[in-house]
Scaffold this active site. Structure first.
Site, short mmCIF file in Angstrom:
data_model
loop_
_atom_site.label_atom_id
_atom_site.label_comp_id
_atom_site.label_asym_id
_atom_site.label_seq_id
_atom_site.Cartn_x
_atom_site.Cartn_y
_atom_site.Cartn_z
CB SER A 128 -0.86 -0.03 1.27
OG SER A 128 -1.44 1.23 1.48
CE1 TYR A 152 -3.89 -2.69 5.71
CE2 TYR A 152 -3.51 -0.37 5.20
CZ TYR A 152 -3.74 -1.67 4.78
OH TYR A 152 -3.81 -1.96 3.43
CE LYS A 156 -1.49 -4.54 3.45
NZ LYS A 156 -1.77 -5.84 2.83
P1 NAD Z 1 -11.02 -7.23 1.48
O1 NAD Z 1 -11.22 -7.19 2.94
O2 NAD Z 1 -12.19 -7.02 0.60
O3 NAD Z 1 -10.31 -8.59 1.07
C1 NAD Z 1 -9.42 -9.28 1.92
C2 NAD Z 1 -9.84 -10.74 1.94
O4 NAD Z 1 -8.94 -11.48 2.76
C3 NAD Z 1 -11.24 -10.95 2.51
O5 NAD Z 1 -11.97 -11.77 1.61
C4 NAD Z 1 -11.01 -11.64 3.84
O6 NAD Z 1 -12.07 -12.50 4.17
C5 NAD Z 1 -9.71 -12.37 3.57
N1 NAD Z 1 -8.89 -12.65 4.76
C6 NAD Z 1 -8.54 -11.78 5.75
N2 NAD Z 1 -7.77 -12.40 6.65
C7 NAD Z 1 -7.63 -13.69 6.22
C8 NAD Z 1 -6.94 -14.83 6.74
N3 NAD Z 1 -6.24 -14.78 7.87
N4 NAD Z 1 -7.01 -15.99 6.04
C9 NAD Z 1 -7.73 -16.06 4.89
N5 NAD Z 1 -8.40 -15.03 4.36
C10 NAD Z 1 -8.34 -13.85 5.03
O7 NAD Z 1 -9.87 -6.15 1.15
P2 NAD Z 1 -9.38 -5.62 -0.26
O8 NAD Z 1 -9.75 -4.18 -0.38
O9 NAD Z 1 -9.74 -6.56 -1.34
O10 NAD Z 1 -7.80 -5.65 -0.01
C11 NAD Z 1 -7.00 -6.72 -0.45
C12 NAD Z 1 -5.57 -6.47 -0.02
O11 NAD Z 1 -5.12 -5.23 -0.58
C13 NAD Z 1 -5.39 -6.33 1.49
O12 NAD Z 1 -4.17 -6.96 1.86
C14 NAD Z 1 -5.30 -4.85 1.70
O13 NAD Z 1 -4.55 -4.52 2.85
C15 NAD Z 1 -4.59 -4.40 0.44
N6 NAD Z 1 -4.85 -2.99 0.10
C16 NAD Z 1 -6.14 -2.55 -0.06
C17 NAD Z 1 -6.39 -1.23 -0.33
C18 NAD Z 1 -7.81 -0.73 -0.48
O14 NAD Z 1 -8.00 0.50 -0.43
N7 NAD Z 1 -8.79 -1.57 -0.69
C19 NAD Z 1 -5.33 -0.31 -0.48
C20 NAD Z 1 -4.03 -0.79 -0.33
C21 NAD Z 1 -3.80 -2.15 -0.05
N1 UFG Z 2 -12.73 11.40 3.01
C1 UFG Z 2 -13.74 12.29 3.34
N2 UFG Z 2 -14.87 11.78 3.91
C2 UFG Z 2 -15.06 10.45 4.15
C3 UFG Z 2 -14.03 9.56 3.80
C4 UFG Z 2 -12.87 10.07 3.25
O1 UFG Z 2 -13.61 13.49 3.15
O2 UFG Z 2 -16.11 10.07 4.67
C5 UFG Z 2 -11.51 11.94 2.38
C6 UFG Z 2 -10.24 11.67 3.19
O3 UFG Z 2 -10.04 12.69 4.14
C7 UFG Z 2 -9.20 11.60 2.07
C8 UFG Z 2 -9.96 11.03 0.88
O4 UFG Z 2 -11.33 11.26 1.16
O5 UFG Z 2 -8.78 12.91 1.75
C9 UFG Z 2 -9.73 9.53 0.67
O6 UFG Z 2 -10.00 8.85 1.89
P1 UFG Z 2 -10.17 7.26 1.96
O7 UFG Z 2 -10.55 6.92 3.35
O8 UFG Z 2 -11.05 6.79 0.86
O9 UFG Z 2 -8.70 6.73 1.61
P2 UFG Z 2 -7.31 7.03 2.30
O10 UFG Z 2 -6.48 7.76 1.32
O11 UFG Z 2 -7.48 7.64 3.62
O12 UFG Z 2 -6.73 5.57 2.58
C10 UFG Z 2 -6.73 4.54 1.59
C11 UFG Z 2 -6.98 3.19 2.26
C12 UFG Z 2 -5.84 2.85 3.18
C13 UFG Z 2 -4.57 2.86 2.43
C14 UFG Z 2 -4.37 4.16 1.71
C15 UFG Z 2 -3.19 3.99 0.81
O13 UFG Z 2 -8.15 3.25 3.01
O14 UFG Z 2 -6.03 1.54 3.67
O15 UFG Z 2 -5.51 4.49 0.93
O16 UFG Z 2 -2.96 5.07 0.05
F1 UFG Z 2 -3.54 2.64 3.27
#
Ligand code: NAD
Ligand code: UFG
Length: 350
Positions: A128, A152, A156
Site C-alpha cells: 500500500s 495497519y 504492510k
Molecule cells: P477485502 O477485505 O475485501 O479482502 C481481503 C480478503 O482477505 C477478505 O476476503 C477476507 O475475508 C480475507 N482474509 C482476511 N484475513 C484472512 C486470513 N487470515 N485468512 C484467509 N483469508 C483472510 O480487502 P481488499 O480491499 O480486497 O484488499 C486486499 C488487499 O489489498 C489487502 O491486503 C489490503 O490490505 C490491500 N490494500 C487494499 C487497499 C484498499 O483500499 N482496498 C489499499 C491498499 C492495499
Molecule cells: N474522506 C472524506 N470523507 C469520508 C471519507 C474520506 O472526506 O467520509 C476523504 C479523506 O479525508 C481523504 C480522501 O477522502 O482525503 C480519501 O480517503 P479514503 O478513506 O477513501 O482513503 P485514504 O487515502 O485515507 O486511505 C486509503 C486506504 C488505506 C490505504 C491508503 C493507501 O483506506 O487503507 O488508501 O494510500 F492505506
C-alpha cells in the site's frame, strides 16, 4: 494460454481479490482461492465464475492454519501466489493492533513457510502507498524511505521488510529456485467490474470515500462529511490518486508475468507503485459523481480526519518501464462502474 499455470489467490473472495480472479481466469490461468470469508462472501466467487464462465477452486481456509494451507499446496499444483488476504481498516488497527499483527504479519509468515516447503517461490504481494508514511514529497517514487504511521501500515511495511530479507537470503545462500517477489503499492482503489456483478461490499458504515459517497447518493446514508476544507490543495480538500480496481488487478497479471522473465531469472524482490500518477480532490470526486449519475451528493465540511495527509499520488513510471503497465480507465469510468454495482446491489452481496 497459460492453462498449465495455477495461481493461488489468498483473500480471493474480497474486493480486489475477486476482480483479480476474473482477470486471471480470463488470461487463461487456473485459479485456486483460499479465504476465511472474514470480510467477504462466497457469493463473490460464484459471480466471478458466472462472469468468466470458468470454474475456480475454493478452500475456506485461514492462512494462519499451517496444516490446512499445506494441504492446499499438496492437492493443487500451485506455481505462484497472489497474496491479498489481510485486514485493512486503519482505525480498527489502532484499537486492536495485535489483531492486525497476528492476521497480516503472522498470516504472511505462515504463508511463506508453506510456500517454501512446497518450493513455490513466486509471489505478488498487496502492499500500500501507506508504507510511505508522512513523506514531504507528494509524488511518491519507490525509492523513498518507508515509514508507516499506523499499525495497519506498519503490518504492510513489516511484510515488505520480511520479503526483502527472504530475497536477500538467496544472495547469501544461493538457491536453485530463488524467491521472485513483486511488492505492489496500491494507491486508492475504487470502481467495480463493468458487469456490475462484483464490487466493494464494506461491512457497516464505510470508512472510505467512494463507498460512502455511493451510499449517500442511494439514500442509505444521510450526508457525507468532507474531512477538511483548509488543506494546502487547489480546493482545500484532500487529494489522492484513485485507481480503477480492474486496472489495478491488470497490474497484478503483468507482475506475475514479469516474475517469469529474464529480469527475475536470478530472483529478486521489487516494489512497484500502482496508481494513475495524478491527484484528485474530494470535491472533484463529488463533482464527477454528480455529473455521471445525475444524483446529488449531500455533504458538509467537517474537521480534518486524524492521520490524513493533505495530498499524495503515485509516480507510476517504474511499473510502465518494467511491467509494461499503466492505467487505462478514467475517473468517469471509476464512478460509472461503482454506481452500476451500487444500483444493482444496494445491499451488496446480501
Ligand atoms: P477485502 O477485505 O475485501 O479482502 C481481503 C480478503 O482477505 C477478505 O476476503 C477476507 O475475508 C480475507 N482474509 C482476511 N484475513 C484472512 C486470513 N487470515 N485468512 C484467509 N483469508 C483472510 O480487502 P481488499 O480491499 O480486497 O484488499 C486486499 C488487499 O489489498 C489487502 O491486503 C489490503 O490490505 C490491500 N490494500 C487494499 C487497499 C484498499 O483500499 N482496498 C489499499 C491498499 C492495499
Ligand atoms: N474522506 C472524506 N470523507 C469520508 C471519507 C474520506 O472526506 O467520509 C476523504 C479523506 O479525508 C481523504 C480522501 O477522502 O482525503 C480519501 O480517503 P479514503 O478513506 O477513501 O482513503 P485514504 O487515502 O485515507 O486511505 C486509503 C486506504 C488505506 C490505504 C491508503 C493507501 O483506506 O487503507 O488508501 O494510500 F492505506
Amino acid at each position: 494460454m497459460n492453462s498449465a499455470k495455477s495461481v493461488l489467490v489468498t483473500g480471493g473472495a474480497g474486493y480486489i481479490g475477486s476482480h483479480a480472479c476474473v482477470e486471471l481466469l480470463q488470461a487463461g490461468y487456473r485459479v485456486v482461492v483460499v479465504d476465511n470469508l472474514e470480510n467477504s462472501k462466497f457469493e463473490a466467487l460464484k459471480r466471478v465464475q458466472e462472469i468468466t464462465d470458468k470454474p475456480l477452486t475454493f478452500y475456506q481456509v485461514d492462512i494462519r492454519d499451517h496444516a490446512s494451507l499445506a494441504d492446499v499446496f499438496a492437492k493443487e499444483a500451485i506455481t505462484s501466489v497472489m497474496h491479498f488476504a489481510g485486514l485493512k481498516a486503519v482505525g480498527e488497527s489502532c484499537e486492536l493492533p495485535l489483531k492486525y499483527y497476528h492476521n497480516n504479519v503472522y498470516g504472511t509468515i505462515v504463508l511463506l513457510q508453506v510456500m517454501a516447503e512446497a518450493n513455490v517461490k513466486q509471489l505478488v504481494f498487496s502492499s500500500s502507498a501507506t508504507v510511505y508514511g508522512t513523506n514531504p514529497q507528494v509524488q511518491y517514487t519507490e525509492d523513498l524511505p518507508i515509514g508507516a504511521v499506523n499499525p495497519y501500515g506498519r503490518t504492510k511495511a513489516m511484510i515488505e521488510d520480511m520479503l526483502r530479507d527472504l530475497s536477500a537470503a538467496d544472495a547469501i545462500k544461493p538457491s536453485q529456485s530463488p524467491w521472485k517477489i513483486a511488492l505492489l503499492r496500491y494507491f486508492n482503489p475504487i470502481g467495480a467490474h463493468e458487469s456490475g456483478r462484483i464490487g466493494e461490499d464494506p461491512n457497516g458504515i464505510p470508512n472510505n470515500l467512494m463507498p460512502y459517497v455511493t451510499q449517500v447518493a442511494i439514500g442509505k446514508l444521510a450526508q457525507l462529511s468532507v474531512f477538511g476544507d483548509d488543506y494546502p490543495t487547489p480546493d482545500g480538500t484532500g487529494v489522492r490518486d484513485y485507481i480503477h480496481v480492474v486496472d489495478l488487478v491488470k497490474g497484478h497479471i503483468k507482475a506475475i508475468q514479469a516474475l517469469q522473465t529474464e529480469k527475475f531469472a536470478a530472483g529478486g524482490c521489487k516494489a512497484y507503485n500502482l496508481g494513475a500518477g495524478k491527484g484528485c480532490s474530494v470535491l472533484e470526486i463529488i463533482g464527477t459523481f454528480e455529473k455521471i449519475t445525475g444524483r446529488k451528493v449531500n455533504y458538509s465540511f467537517a474537521p480534518r480526519r486524524a492521520g490524513d495527509l493533505p495530498e499524495y499520488y503515485a509516480n507510476p513510471a517504474l511499473a510502465l518501464q518494467e511491467l509494461g503497465w499503466q492505467v487505462e480507465k478514467t475517473l468517469e469510468d471509476m464512478v460509472a462502474d461503482t454506481w452500476l454495482w451500487q444500483v444493482n446491489n444496494p445491499q451488496g452481496y446480501n
